[in-house]
Scaffold this motif. Structure first.
Motif, PDB file in Angstrom:
ATOM      1  N   TYR A  82      18.746   7.304  82.295  1.00 45.11           N
ATOM      2  CA  TYR A  82      19.057   5.939  82.730  1.00 45.11           C
ATOM      3  C   TYR A  82      17.899   5.283  83.472  1.00 45.11           C
ATOM      4  CZ  TYR A  82      23.714   7.090  81.226  1.00 45.11           C
ATOM      5  OH  TYR A  82      24.794   7.452  80.454  1.00 45.11           O
ATOM      6  N   GLY A  83      16.711   5.846  83.300  1.00 49.32           N
ATOM      7  CA  GLY A  83      15.511   5.224  83.845  1.00 49.32           C
ATOM      8  C   GLY A  83      15.427   5.233  85.348  1.00 49.32           C
ATOM      9  N   LEU A  84      16.097   6.168  86.007  1.00 55.69           N
ATOM     10  CA  LEU A  84      16.117   6.200  87.463  1.00 55.69           C
ATOM     11  C   LEU A  84      15.415   7.421  88.035  1.00 55.69           C
ATOM     12  CD1 LEU A  84      19.825   5.060  87.961  1.00 55.69           C
ATOM     13  CD2 LEU A  84      17.779   3.684  88.329  1.00 55.69           C
ATOM     14  N   ARG A  85      14.698   8.128  87.196  1.00 53.02           N
ATOM     15  CA  ARG A  85      14.060   9.344  87.677  1.00 53.02           C
ATOM     16  C   ARG A  85      13.032   9.059  88.768  1.00 53.02           C
ATOM     17  NH1 ARG A  85      13.126  13.139  89.856  1.00 53.02           N
ATOM     18  NH2 ARG A  85      12.331  15.169  89.191  1.00 53.02           N
ATOM     19  N   ILE A  86      12.370   7.893  88.667  1.00 51.03           N
ATOM     20  CA  ILE A  86      11.330   7.584  89.655  1.00 51.03           C
ATOM     21  C   ILE A  86      11.926   7.152  90.993  1.00 51.03           C
ATOM     22  CG2 ILE A  86       9.658   6.936  87.890  1.00 51.03           C
ATOM     23  CD1 ILE A  86      10.297   4.009  88.558  1.00 51.03           C
ATOM     24  N   LEU A  87      13.211   6.768  90.984  1.00 51.38           N
ATOM     25  CA  LEU A  87      13.839   6.304  92.217  1.00 51.38           C
ATOM     26  C   LEU A  87      14.406   7.496  92.983  1.00 51.38           C
ATOM     27  CD1 LEU A  87      15.717   3.037  91.153  1.00 51.38           C
ATOM     28  CD2 LEU A  87      13.507   3.265  92.277  1.00 51.38           C
ATOM     29  N   THR A  88      13.595   8.104  93.790  1.00 51.96           N
ATOM     30  CA  THR A  88      14.067   9.195  94.628  1.00 51.96           C
ATOM     31  C   THR A  88      14.958   8.626  95.742  1.00 51.96           C
ATOM     32  OG1 THR A  88      12.203   9.029  96.145  1.00 51.96           O
ATOM     33  CG2 THR A  88      11.931  10.448  94.186  1.00 51.96           C
ATOM     34  N   PRO A  89      15.807   9.431  96.364  1.00 53.93           N
ATOM     35  CA  PRO A  89      16.619   8.922  97.477  1.00 53.93           C
ATOM     36  C   PRO A  89      15.768   8.306  98.583  1.00 53.93           C
ATOM     37  CG  PRO A  89      17.436  11.062  96.759  1.00 53.93           C
ATOM     38  CD  PRO A  89      16.163  10.826  96.010  1.00 53.93           C
ATOM     39  N   GLN A  90      14.581   8.886  98.850  1.00 57.48           N
ATOM     40  CA  GLN A  90      13.729   8.337  99.897  1.00 57.48           C
ATOM     41  C   GLN A  90      13.247   6.926  99.553  1.00 57.48           C
ATOM     42  OE1 GLN A  90      13.449  11.265  98.437  1.00 57.48           O
ATOM     43  NE2 GLN A  90      13.684  12.823 100.045  1.00 57.48           N
ATOM     44  N   ILE A  91      12.888   6.720  98.277  1.00 55.56           N
ATOM     45  CA  ILE A  91      12.448   5.387  97.851  1.00 55.56           C
ATOM     46  C   ILE A  91      13.592   4.386  97.967  1.00 55.56           C
ATOM     47  CG2 ILE A  91      11.720   4.024  95.859  1.00 55.56           C
ATOM     48  CD1 ILE A  91      10.027   6.388  94.968  1.00 55.56           C
ATOM     49  N   CYS A  92      14.787   4.786  97.537  1.00 60.95           N
ATOM     50  CA  CYS A  92      15.938   3.887  97.586  1.00 60.95           C
ATOM     51  C   CYS A  92      16.273   3.496  99.024  1.00 60.95           C
ATOM     52  CB  CYS A  92      17.151   4.547  96.927  1.00 60.95           C
ATOM     53  SG  CYS A  92      16.992   4.807  95.156  1.00 60.95           S
ATOM     54  N   VAL A  93      16.320   4.477  99.915  1.00 58.65           N
ATOM     55  CA  VAL A  93      16.636   4.180 101.314  1.00 58.65           C
ATOM     56  C   VAL A  93      15.547   3.312 101.933  1.00 58.65           C
ATOM     57  CG1 VAL A  93      16.902   5.201 103.606  1.00 58.65           C
ATOM     58  CG2 VAL A  93      18.043   6.244 101.645  1.00 58.65           C
ATOM     59  N   GLY A  94      14.301   3.630 101.675  1.00 55.71           N
ATOM     60  CA  GLY A  94      13.203   2.831 102.220  1.00 55.71           C
ATOM     61  C   GLY A  94      13.233   1.393 101.737  1.00 55.71           C
ATOM     62  N   ALA A  95      13.494   1.206 100.437  1.00 49.07           N
ATOM     63  CA  ALA A  95      13.540  -0.154  99.887  1.00 49.07           C
ATOM     64  C   ALA A  95      14.696  -0.954 100.499  1.00 49.07           C
ATOM     65  CB  ALA A  95      13.691  -0.092  98.371  1.00 49.07           C
ATOM     66  N   LEU A  96      15.873  -0.329 100.628  1.00 51.38           N
ATOM     67  CA  LEU A  96      17.020  -1.038 101.192  1.00 51.38           C
ATOM     68  C   LEU A  96      16.789  -1.374 102.661  1.00 51.38           C
ATOM     69  CD1 LEU A  96      19.952   0.920  99.510  1.00 51.38           C
ATOM     70  CD2 LEU A  96      19.240  -1.425  99.046  1.00 51.38           C
ATOM     71  N   LEU A  97      16.178  -0.474 103.409  1.00 52.60           N
ATOM     72  CA  LEU A  97      15.856  -0.778 104.800  1.00 52.60           C
ATOM     73  C   LEU A  97      14.866  -1.933 104.902  1.00 52.60           C
ATOM     74  CD1 LEU A  97      15.581   2.788 106.390  1.00 52.60           C
ATOM     75  CD2 LEU A  97      17.377   1.090 106.770  1.00 52.60           C
ATOM     76  N   ALA A  98      13.920  -1.985 103.968  1.00 47.12           N
ATOM     77  CA  ALA A  98      12.957  -3.087 103.966  1.00 47.12           C
ATOM     78  C   ALA A  98      13.666  -4.417 103.699  1.00 47.12           C
ATOM     79  CB  ALA A  98      11.878  -2.831 102.920  1.00 47.12           C
ATOM     80  N   PHE A  99      14.547  -4.441 102.687  1.00 47.13           N
ATOM     81  CA  PHE A  99      15.322  -5.661 102.415  1.00 47.13           C
ATOM     82  C   PHE A  99      16.141  -6.054 103.642  1.00 47.13           C
ATOM     83  CE2 PHE A  99      14.875  -4.481  97.839  1.00 47.13           C
ATOM     84  CZ  PHE A  99      14.377  -5.689  97.381  1.00 47.13           C
ATOM     85  N   LEU A 100      16.793  -5.071 104.252  1.00 49.18           N
ATOM     86  CA  LEU A 100      17.657  -5.309 105.405  1.00 49.18           C
ATOM     87  C   LEU A 100      16.875  -5.935 106.555  1.00 49.18           C
ATOM     88  CD1 LEU A 100      20.100  -2.594 106.804  1.00 49.18           C
ATOM     89  CD2 LEU A 100      18.728  -3.991 108.321  1.00 49.18           C
ATOM     90  N   LEU A 101      15.765  -5.325 106.931  1.00 51.59           N
ATOM     91  CA  LEU A 101      15.013  -5.785 108.091  1.00 51.59           C
ATOM     92  C   LEU A 101      14.361  -7.141 107.848  1.00 51.59           C
ATOM     93  CD1 LEU A 101      13.380  -2.404 109.164  1.00 51.59           C
ATOM     94  CD2 LEU A 101      15.271  -3.596 110.282  1.00 51.59           C
ATOM     95  N   VAL A 102      13.784  -7.314 106.669  1.00 50.40           N
ATOM     96  CA  VAL A 102      13.127  -8.594 106.373  1.00 50.40           C
ATOM     97  C   VAL A 102      14.140  -9.735 106.390  1.00 50.40           C
ATOM     98  CG1 VAL A 102      11.934  -9.917 104.588  1.00 50.40           C
ATOM     99  CG2 VAL A 102      11.200  -7.589 105.104  1.00 50.40           C
ATOM    100  N   ALA A 103      15.281  -9.545 105.726  1.00 48.67           N
ATOM    101  CA  ALA A 103      16.295 -10.602 105.665  1.00 48.67           C
ATOM    102  C   ALA A 103      16.884 -10.883 107.046  1.00 48.67           C
ATOM    103  CB  ALA A 103      17.401 -10.212 104.692  1.00 48.67           C
ATOM    104  N   ARG A 104      17.126  -9.832 107.828  1.00 52.74           N
ATOM    105  CA  ARG A 104      17.747 -10.013 109.138  1.00 52.74           C
ATOM    106  C   ARG A 104      16.802 -10.728 110.108  1.00 52.74           C
ATOM    107  NH1 ARG A 104      22.363  -7.409 109.106  1.00 52.74           N
ATOM    108  NH2 ARG A 104      23.653  -7.319 110.983  1.00 52.74           N
TER     109      ARG A 104
END
Length: 469
Positions: free
Chosen positions: A423-445
């Protein structure tokens, strides 16, 4: 509770628009607070009834030239009966009405003021005519002797004293105390909705429907795709609700914020932190029920997998609430719904579930879609955490989607890594996913807070300019 442990508390005409009974209730409540919390409450009132007038401990009576009386309210009606005032309170008047009358009619004026009386002509009162200028000056001289000359010095405008909402020295209590009081106030509004009947019924009902649709999944090849779709279905609800509910935060609170920030009741950062965090409490509780029931009915995974999924949902709640707050602060209220629905559509579609990302004209859009990372994290929670393998189905090499594992050279089991690669998600490790979501969260907030602070500063600046003009 709107002012953190105030010393003193000021009320600008708190009784305006209230009938005498309700007004007395308000005054009584203020008196109880003054005595119980040792707070000095100063309030300006107009035309109080006799009961309301006597509810105040002390009176500060002013006219256009300054102080007229300062002392106990109970004896104020007789304060001007003796010479040189000669203004006894008539029997037909309450003390409050009489004091207001003699002030308005210029009984203490030291200039050639209009000598007209506000007393109705048809009211038969034996009151002296307004005295001459010398007599009025004698009264003012006696007031100055009693209270001192310039006992009420002219103070600079409150608007001119206002500082930036960033200056913490403007606030009488520490930042932590502001947060405590604001939390108490906000929690009173929110706590009834944590397990509100209709909301709980809605989310448990959604979980039941999902559980019946994905009923008791096993670990065979044919159950991989249903698990993938359920991994998408569970967090998607907790993307929509926080984003939509946060759109109203700024429009519904803006008037109150302008009023309370203009009096330096608290720091804007304290309000933003408390309100935006407390509003998530119902969603945290209700999402835990939703995820638990969906997991139990679908057999999606063990407790460790549930923890991973609930952590994903919590991160999704925070991220999409932050995006909603950004829209709430940056987008005009008339356009909020349109902008939010377009964004939800984008987040929903650009995940790779419906169309492979590489088949779209702009595949890079998936990487600026927080839902793409929520999806990746939820798939890791379902497939990677437990490292559970899936049995190949009864297919030949061409019938399976996993020929490497299910072909003649395979071992008949499908590992999580192969599913994520499919499903094309092999490159998305849990660390990358958490880091990206935290970045979205902090920037938007932080962007939402920055824009809101600019709006509040503009309002205070406009008030200051109006006051100076």
């Amino acid at each position: 509770e709107m002012w953190p442990t105030p010393r003193p508390l000021g009320g600008g005409e708190p009784l305006s628009g209230l009938d005498a009974t309700i007004a007395f209730t308000v005054v009584s409540a203020l008196g109880d607070q003054a005595r119980s919390q040792n707070v000095a409450i100063v309030a300006s009132v107009h035309q109080p009834s006799s009961r309301i007038f006597l509810a105040f401990d002390k009176l500060l009576l002013l006219d256009s030239e300054g102080l007229v009386y300062r002392g106990p309210t109970a004896t104020a009606g007789d304060a001007f009966a003796a010479a040189p005032f000669n203004l006894p309170c008539p029997d037909a008047f309450s003390a409050g009405d009489w004091l207001m009358d003699i002030v308005v009619t210029g009984e203490f004026a030291t200039t050639e003021a209009a000598e007209t009386s506000s007393t109705p002509k048809d009211l038969d009162l034996e009151r002296p005519a307004t005295p001459g200028l010398e007599a009025r000056r004698a009264r003012r001289a006696e007031i100055d002797r009693l209270y001192g000359v310039d006992s009420l010095p002219r103070a600079p405008s409150t608007l001119q004293r206002r500082q930036s909402v960033r200056a913490k020295d403007d606030y009488s209590v520490p930042y932590g105390e502001q947060i405590r009081v604001l939390f108490m106030r906000t929690w009173k509004e929110v706590r009834s909705s944590v397990f509100e009947k209709n909301a709980v019924t809605l989310h448990l009902g959604n979980a039941t429907i999902a559980g019946l649709m994905w009923w008791q999944l096993s670990h065979r090849e044919r159950d991989i795709w249903p698990r993938v779709t359920l991994s998408f279905a569970i967090p998607i609800a907790w993307v929509f609700y926080p984003l939509i509910s946060s759109l109203a935060v700024v429009p519904t609170n803006e008037v109150m914020l302008k009023k309370e920030l203009s009096t330096n009741s608290y720091a804007l950062e304290a309000w933003f932190l408390v309100v935006t965090t407390t509003l998530l409490a119902p969603m945290f509780a209700q999402s835990a029920l939703h995820v638990s029931l969906a997991y139990a009915l679908s057999n999606l995974g063990p407790v460790l997998s549930w923890l991973g999924m609930y952590g994903t949902v919590v991160l999704a709640l925070l991220t999409f609430q932050s995006i909603g707050l950004f829209f709430s602060a940056a987008v005009p209220a008339a356009n909020l719904t349109t902008v939010a629905m377009l964004y939800v559509t984008f987040a929903f579609l650009f995940t790779g579930i419906f169309v492979p990302i590489e088949n779209t004209p702009f595949p890079w859009l998936a990487f600026i879609n927080p839902m793409f990372y929520v999806m990746g994290l939820s798939l890791h929670a379902v497939f990677s955490i437990t490292r559970r393998t899936f049995r190949c189905g009864d297919f030949d090499d061409e019938g399976t989607e996993y020929p490497k594992s299910c072909g003649d050279d395979g071992d008949g089991t499908i590992a999580a890594v192969e599913i994520l690669r499919e499903y094309g998600l092999r490159i998305l490790t849990p660390q990358i996913c958490v880091g990206a979501l935290l970045a979205f969260l902090l920037v938007a907030r932080f962007a939402a807070l920055f824009i809101l602070k600019r709006r509040m500063r503009a309002h205070l600046r406009a008030q200051s300019e109006y006051a100076r003009a």
